[in-house]
Design a protein around this motif. Sequence first.
Motif, PDB file in Angstrom:
ATOM      1  N   LEU A 140      39.110  41.227  42.771  1.00 33.22           N
ATOM      2  CA  LEU A 140      37.785  41.832  42.659  1.00 33.22           C
ATOM      3  C   LEU A 140      37.026  41.196  41.511  1.00 33.22           C
ATOM      4  N   ALA A 141      35.690  41.192  41.613  1.00 33.06           N
ATOM      5  CA  ALA A 141      34.852  40.724  40.510  1.00 33.06           C
ATOM      6  C   ALA A 141      33.458  41.300  40.684  1.00 33.06           C
ATOM      7  N   ARG A 142      32.781  41.448  39.561  1.00 30.76           N
ATOM      8  CA  ARG A 142      31.352  41.791  39.598  1.00 30.76           C
ATOM      9  C   ARG A 142      30.593  40.612  39.014  1.00 30.76           C
ATOM     10  N   LEU A 143      29.659  40.065  39.809  1.00 26.18           N
ATOM     11  CA  LEU A 143      28.911  38.905  39.363  1.00 26.18           C
ATOM     12  C   LEU A 143      27.744  39.280  38.475  1.00 26.18           C
ATOM     13  N   GLY A 144      27.285  40.508  38.579  1.00 31.65           N
ATOM     14  CA  GLY A 144      26.112  40.951  37.838  1.00 31.65           C
ATOM     15  C   GLY A 144      25.220  41.767  38.752  1.00 31.65           C
ATOM     16  N   GLY A 145      24.367  42.624  38.154  1.00 28.76           N
ATOM     17  CA  GLY A 145      23.503  43.464  38.968  1.00 28.76           C
ATOM     18  C   GLY A 145      24.322  44.293  39.937  1.00 28.76           C
ATOM     19  N   ASP A 146      23.943  44.289  41.206  1.00 28.08           N
ATOM     20  CA  ASP A 146      24.671  45.052  42.228  1.00 28.08           C
ATOM     21  C   ASP A 146      25.477  44.121  43.126  1.00 28.08           C
ATOM     22  N   GLU A 147      25.897  42.970  42.601  1.00 26.50           N
ATOM     23  CA  GLU A 147      26.648  41.987  43.379  1.00 26.50           C
ATOM     24  C   GLU A 147      28.129  42.022  43.009  1.00 26.50           C
ATOM     25  N   PHE A 148      28.959  42.226  44.008  1.00 30.99           N
ATOM     26  CA  PHE A 148      30.402  42.261  43.834  1.00 30.99           C
ATOM     27  C   PHE A 148      31.043  41.218  44.747  1.00 30.99           C
ATOM     28  N   VAL A 149      32.259  40.820  44.397  1.00 33.76           N
ATOM     29  CA  VAL A 149      33.007  39.847  45.202  1.00 33.76           C
ATOM     30  C   VAL A 149      34.419  40.368  45.419  1.00 33.76           C
ATOM     31  N   VAL A 150      34.897  40.232  46.660  1.00 33.47           N
ATOM     32  CA  VAL A 150      36.296  40.506  46.989  1.00 33.47           C
ATOM     33  C   VAL A 150      36.875  39.212  47.560  1.00 33.47           C
ATOM     34  N   VAL A 151      38.029  38.804  47.054  1.00 34.37           N
ATOM     35  CA  VAL A 151      38.688  37.594  47.553  1.00 34.37           C
ATOM     36  C   VAL A 151      40.004  37.998  48.202  1.00 34.37           C
ATOM     37  N   THR A 162      31.909  47.899  34.486  1.00 37.69           N
ATOM     38  CA  THR A 162      32.864  48.341  35.508  1.00 37.69           C
ATOM     39  C   THR A 162      34.311  48.016  35.180  1.00 37.69           C
ATOM     40  N   GLY A 163      34.529  47.133  34.213  1.00 35.37           N
ATOM     41  CA  GLY A 163      35.891  46.726  33.902  1.00 35.37           C
ATOM     42  C   GLY A 163      36.458  45.709  34.871  1.00 35.37           C
ATOM     43  N   LEU A 164      35.680  45.267  35.854  1.00 37.35           N
ATOM     44  CA  LEU A 164      36.146  44.263  36.814  1.00 37.35           C
ATOM     45  C   LEU A 164      36.043  42.864  36.198  1.00 37.35           C
ATOM     46  N   PRO A 165      36.824  41.902  36.696  1.00 36.83           N
ATOM     47  CA  PRO A 165      36.642  40.516  36.257  1.00 36.83           C
ATOM     48  C   PRO A 165      35.200  40.075  36.467  1.00 36.83           C
ATOM     49  N   ASN A 166      34.703  39.222  35.571  1.00 37.85           N
ATOM     50  CA  ASN A 166      33.337  38.735  35.696  1.00 37.85           C
ATOM     51  C   ASN A 166      33.306  37.369  36.391  1.00 37.85           C
ATOM     52  N   ARG A 167      32.134  36.781  36.443  1.00 38.32           N
ATOM     53  CA  ARG A 167      31.970  35.504  37.147  1.00 38.32           C
ATOM     54  C   ARG A 167      32.868  34.419  36.560  1.00 38.32           C
ATOM     55  N   ARG A 168      33.006  34.400  35.238  1.00 40.47           N
ATOM     56  CA  ARG A 168      33.814  33.365  34.582  1.00 40.47           C
ATOM     57  C   ARG A 168      35.273  33.449  35.007  1.00 40.47           C
ATOM     58  N   LEU A 169      35.830  34.673  34.976  1.00 37.40           N
ATOM     59  CA  LEU A 169      37.225  34.835  35.368  1.00 37.40           C
ATOM     60  C   LEU A 169      37.384  34.584  36.862  1.00 37.40           C
ATOM     61  N   LEU A 170      36.401  34.989  37.667  1.00 35.82           N
ATOM     62  CA  LEU A 170      36.467  34.728  39.107  1.00 35.82           C
ATOM     63  C   LEU A 170      36.586  33.228  39.374  1.00 35.82           C
ATOM     64  N   HIS A 171      35.804  32.423  38.657  1.00 38.46           N
ATOM     65  CA  HIS A 171      35.872  30.973  38.853  1.00 38.46           C
ATOM     66  C   HIS A 171      37.272  30.454  38.537  1.00 38.46           C
ATOM     67  N   GLU A 172      37.864  30.936  37.446  1.00 40.75           N
ATOM     68  CA  GLU A 172      39.202  30.476  37.078  1.00 40.75           C
ATOM     69  C   GLU A 172      40.240  30.931  38.106  1.00 40.75           C
ATOM     70  N   GLN A 173      40.121  32.172  38.568  1.00 39.55           N
ATOM     71  CA  GLN A 173      41.057  32.670  39.572  1.00 39.55           C
ATOM     72  C   GLN A 173      40.898  31.920  40.893  1.00 39.55           C
ATOM     73  N   MET A 174      39.639  31.672  41.283  1.00 41.46           N
ATOM     74  CA  MET A 174      39.393  31.005  42.561  1.00 41.46           C
ATOM     75  C   MET A 174      39.967  29.592  42.578  1.00 41.46           C
TER      76      MET A 174
END
Length: 712
Positions: A357-368, A288-300
């Motif tokens: 925005l981030a995609r954690l994997g599978g059909d799981e997405f996160v919006v902060v 999807t080109g969205l940030p992944n879990r790793r980048l989400l952790h750093e951003q959070m």
Amino acid sequence: MRTHHEPTGPGGKFFPPEAAAPPGVDALLDIVPAGVVVHGPDSRAFYANRYALTLLGPALDIMRTAPAASGAWPLLRADGGALPAHENPVQRALDSRSAVVDVVIGLRGAATRWLICSAHPALGAGGEVAEVVVCFTDCSELKRMEQSLRDSKERLRLMLQGSTDAPWDWNLAEPQPYLSPRWWEMLGYAKGEPGADDASWPGLVHPEDLAHLNDYVARLLASSESAYRIEFRLRHRDGRDVPVLARGLVQRDAAGKAQRISGTNTDLTAAKHAEQRIYELAYFDVLTGLPNRRLLHEQMAKILTRSARSRQYGALLFIDLDNFKLLNDTLGHDVGDELLRMVAGRLRDTVRESDHLARLGGDEFVVVLENLGETQETAVHETQAIGAKLLAALGQPYRLSAREHRSTPSIGVALFGADATGVDLLLRQADLAMYRAKGDGRNTVRFFAPGMQAAADRQIDLQNDLRDSIHHEHFELHCQPQFGADGRLLGAEVLVRWRHDARGLLAPGEFISLAEASGLIVPLGALVLSEACRILARWALHPRLKGLTLAVNVSAHQLREPDFVERVLDTLLRSGADPRRLCLELTESVFAENVDAVSARMNALRAHGVRFSLDDFGTGYSSLSYLKRFPLNELKIDRSFVADLPGDTHAGAIVDAVLALAHTLDLQVVAEGVETRAQRDYLVAHGCRVFQGYLLGEPLPVAGFEAGFGTA
């Protein structure tokens, strides 16, 4: 008699002796640090001084006996080829009657010796050449140095030719550096063309890098450093920027003052692209080109710090697509991937520029979300508004694989504020809230509440208890009888009960879903199947029970195991049970698995006599194509249809259709949940021949079942 090239006494030698020079001249020639050979008008040598005797050795014999024109002299050209007779310095001096100066000649031998020769003709009274005096010195070492230098230059040329680096050199006494043709080629120019003169190169440095470059060079010259390395950008002819790495050495005088800077420029374009690609692979989701879990952790981590500093609330929204696995399994992963890409696009279009925005994997997405206000009420209100927008955007139809598809999200929300909260804890809280949204009917938004965590903790404790109970086999089997239309007992269905230490005897509805979600259904199913086979083996020795069939539920997780067939056959073999009396009940969820693999496993067991029943028919994925492909023996009409008989015409129509379909496919039909005589009478009247339900018999412990139905 002495050989002719041996010196007579301390000096040189004359051939013949009568040609000897005055003794004083002979002695003088012997101390000259150069070879001297005198040739007669026939080009043959007749005198050699001490140095020449030592230097020429046996070659002097040939020069004495053979003329130069014979080509017999062991001489080489400067390039290593044989020296033609007409190029022999002696012959040239004889032919031209003039001196031949500084000719480099090689002398063949065990090791080639190189000489610098000069031939001077001496004319007689009549102007004829009376003799030729040849003087020479050994230049073998100079020749080796010349060859070594030539080899070094060639190696350097080949290395530079094979390298993408661009050499340059700056004698600091000159106003500008020397830039090689490769330096200009790197920027799309030919050296010397307009705009590509060496003095103009600073104008090609990126404006943002020029001051830094000048400062670096100034500091380098003022220091004592002998090496340098710096990156900057140069403008290509086509207008793009070329990132380069300049590196090399600084030459300094004895006082340490810089005299010269030499080095190369390396084009870093490919390296920078590779670095960017590595960064993207490490921090962004490929699909999807969205940030992944790793980048989400750093951003959070940064977001939480900002929130604590500003005392503004924020929210983490955990989004899970409803029934995505069904779409993925039935239409294929390519279609599932396309849906995920479209969901990512809609999320980008819906959220604010400042949201994450981030995609954690599978059909799981996160919006902060950030900066939602200083009070929790304001933050909840803002989040609800954005959540509604997300539900509306993601709930619009999708065009997938030439058909319209609808997908809805379940969204869980965890708020964060001034109090520090861990990223993992926030994700868990939002995940719990998302599951509450699914439990409340899907396609909705739910906020995390402390009670959810308590329920989750209880669920974890229960899961641990379940794992421990499987290990210690704290389960018991009950059997519910199945009767024919004539009232004859045909078999039973195994139902498992959990003997929990604190909560007592638990029905399947209280723990089977947990076993499915945790993966514990596989060892639990194996435990139930093993015990069921032991029961069958025991019944085979009982006169009233030996003809009964025992149905055992098998989950899709079990059927997915690669060694499922081997496990079932091994269980049957170890127990001694008759495979023809074992019926494995499958739910329609198995049709969402790999159809070919499931069919192959079922056929492998069917070949040994094992029967298969399709449970809860009509409530899931069934289609006629599936019924044709799988080796089924019977269908079980779901209790939800039986419950509405006989008054509900829709339920009646469905039951009639199932019975007609089963008759066409030669499948037996079992009606579940028969609780009233009216239901049984309706089913009998419409052709159903096997029944199961509380009207006929409730589930009994195995011992009670055997006692009740095994007596005469």
